[in-house]
Design a protein around this motif. Structure first.
Motif, short mmCIF file in Angstrom:
data_model
loop_
_atom_site.label_atom_id
_atom_site.label_comp_id
_atom_site.label_asym_id
_atom_site.label_seq_id
_atom_site.Cartn_x
_atom_site.Cartn_y
_atom_site.Cartn_z
N LEU A 80 55.24 101.53 52.18
CA LEU A 80 54.14 102.40 52.60
C LEU A 80 53.47 101.83 53.85
CD1 LEU A 80 52.15 104.74 52.25
CD2 LEU A 80 50.85 103.28 50.68
N LEU A 81 53.21 100.52 53.87
CA LEU A 81 52.58 99.91 55.06
C LEU A 81 53.46 100.05 56.29
CD1 LEU A 81 50.98 96.67 53.56
CD2 LEU A 81 49.83 98.78 54.25
N VAL A 82 54.77 99.91 56.13
CA VAL A 82 55.69 100.08 57.27
C VAL A 82 55.63 101.52 57.77
CG1 VAL A 82 58.11 100.09 57.99
CG2 VAL A 82 57.19 98.16 56.69
N ALA A 97 55.89 91.92 56.55
CA ALA A 97 56.33 91.82 57.94
C ALA A 97 57.81 91.44 58.01
CB ALA A 97 55.48 90.82 58.70
N GLU A 98 58.23 90.52 57.14
CA GLU A 98 59.65 90.14 57.08
C GLU A 98 60.51 91.35 56.72
OE1 GLU A 98 61.45 87.33 57.56
OE2 GLU A 98 59.88 85.83 57.81
N MET A 99 60.04 92.14 55.77
CA MET A 99 60.79 93.32 55.38
C MET A 99 60.90 94.30 56.55
SD MET A 99 60.63 96.76 54.33
CE MET A 99 58.98 97.10 53.78
N ALA A 100 59.79 94.52 57.23
CA ALA A 100 59.80 95.45 58.36
C ALA A 100 60.72 94.97 59.48
CB ALA A 100 58.37 95.62 58.90
N ALA A 101 60.60 93.69 59.83
CA ALA A 101 61.40 93.15 60.94
C ALA A 101 62.87 93.01 60.58
CB ALA A 101 60.83 91.81 61.38
N THR A 102 63.17 92.82 59.32
CA THR A 102 64.57 92.71 58.88
C THR A 102 65.24 94.08 58.86
OG1 THR A 102 64.10 90.75 57.56
CG2 THR A 102 66.08 91.96 57.00
N THR A 103 64.51 95.08 58.38
CA THR A 103 65.10 96.42 58.26
C THR A 103 65.05 97.20 59.56
OG1 THR A 103 63.04 97.35 57.41
CG2 THR A 103 64.65 96.59 55.78
N MET A 104 64.11 96.88 60.45
CA MET A 104 63.98 97.60 61.73
C MET A 104 63.75 96.62 62.87
SD MET A 104 61.56 100.75 60.68
CE MET A 104 61.80 101.62 59.17
N PHE A 123 60.25 96.00 65.10
CA PHE A 123 59.31 94.98 64.64
C PHE A 123 59.84 93.57 64.87
CE2 PHE A 123 58.55 98.62 61.75
CZ PHE A 123 57.21 98.83 61.98
N ALA A 124 58.95 92.67 65.22
CA ALA A 124 59.20 91.23 65.27
C ALA A 124 57.93 90.56 64.77
CB ALA A 124 59.54 90.77 66.68
N ILE A 125 57.99 89.24 64.56
CA ILE A 125 56.85 88.53 63.95
C ILE A 125 56.43 87.34 64.80
CG2 ILE A 125 56.13 87.13 61.95
CD1 ILE A 125 58.20 88.69 60.30
N VAL A 126 55.11 87.14 64.88
CA VAL A 126 54.53 85.88 65.35
C VAL A 126 53.90 85.26 64.10
CG1 VAL A 126 52.75 84.80 66.75
CG2 VAL A 126 54.08 86.66 67.69
N ALA A 127 54.45 84.13 63.68
CA ALA A 127 54.01 83.48 62.44
C ALA A 127 52.78 82.62 62.71
CB ALA A 127 55.14 82.63 61.87
N THR A 161 63.70 87.15 62.79
CA THR A 161 62.54 88.05 62.84
C THR A 161 61.37 87.44 63.60
OG1 THR A 161 61.55 87.27 60.77
CG2 THR A 161 63.20 89.04 60.60
N VAL A 162 61.39 86.12 63.82
CA VAL A 162 60.26 85.41 64.43
C VAL A 162 60.50 85.21 65.93
CG1 VAL A 162 58.91 83.27 64.41
CG2 VAL A 162 59.68 84.28 62.26
N VAL A 163 59.55 85.66 66.74
CA VAL A 163 59.66 85.50 68.19
C VAL A 163 58.66 84.48 68.74
CG1 VAL A 163 60.64 87.79 68.57
CG2 VAL A 163 58.14 87.48 68.64
#
Length: 163
Positions: free
Chosen positions: A29-31, A56-63, A67-71, A96-98
């Motif tokens: 839902l959040l994605v 965020a991991e789910m979003a960046a992994t599936t799309m 999406f990418a992540i700054v941890a 997923t992490v940039v």
């Protein structure tokens, strides 16, 4: 033209989502809400600065094209991390992490939030936002920054009132 927003948080929708509820459904839902907001303003992709890394991991992994992540790495997290170099190396291998992010806050009326004002006096020591600045100035982030440099990992530093 691809337009990328470099810092997005979870959608600010407030749901009474019980801890026993389906977290996978909540993440989806959040994605979907994030995608709708992105599409509404013409964003091709976003770099997420998540409060909850799982979604965020789910979003960046599936799309990964959207999406990418700054941890985020807090001072407290770094103080408890036994092998900072290995932690940064693992983040670098995560597709997923940039980048990684640290926040050096200082208690300034300009940056104080209602949440910070609501912290009970006895708990304020644990939430003293000046600690990050003092830790940084004392070289406390050096192992982290050195590991990031070694790995070629970009670092985002948020330092309000201390730029």
């Amino acid at each position: 033209m691809r337009i990328i927003d470099s810092q997005q948080h979870e959608p600010s929708v407030w749901l009474n989502w019980d801890d026993t509820a389906d977290q996978a459904l909540r993440d989806k839902l959040l994605v979907e809400l994030e995608l709708a907001a992105m599409n509404a303003v013409g964003l091709s992709g976003v770099v997420l600065n998540p409060s909850h890394r799982r979604w965020a991991e789910m979003a960046a992994t599936t799309m990964p094209d959207r999406f990418a992540i700054v941890a985020n790495y807090s001072q407290t997290t770094l103080e408890k991390t036994a092998d900072i170099a290995a932690t940064v190396a693992a983040e670098r291998r995560n597709p997923t992490v940039v980048g990684l992010r640290i926040v050096l806050n200082s208690r300034s009326p300009r940056w104080e939030t209602p949440t910070q004002k609501a912290i009970p006096i006895g708990a304020q020591v644990a939430h003293d936002l000046t600690r990050g600045v003092a830790f940084f100035e004392a070289g406390g982030y050096e192992p982290f920054l050195t590991a990031c440099e070694h790995e070629g990992m970009p670092v985002f530093v948020f330092a309000p009132t201390r730029v």
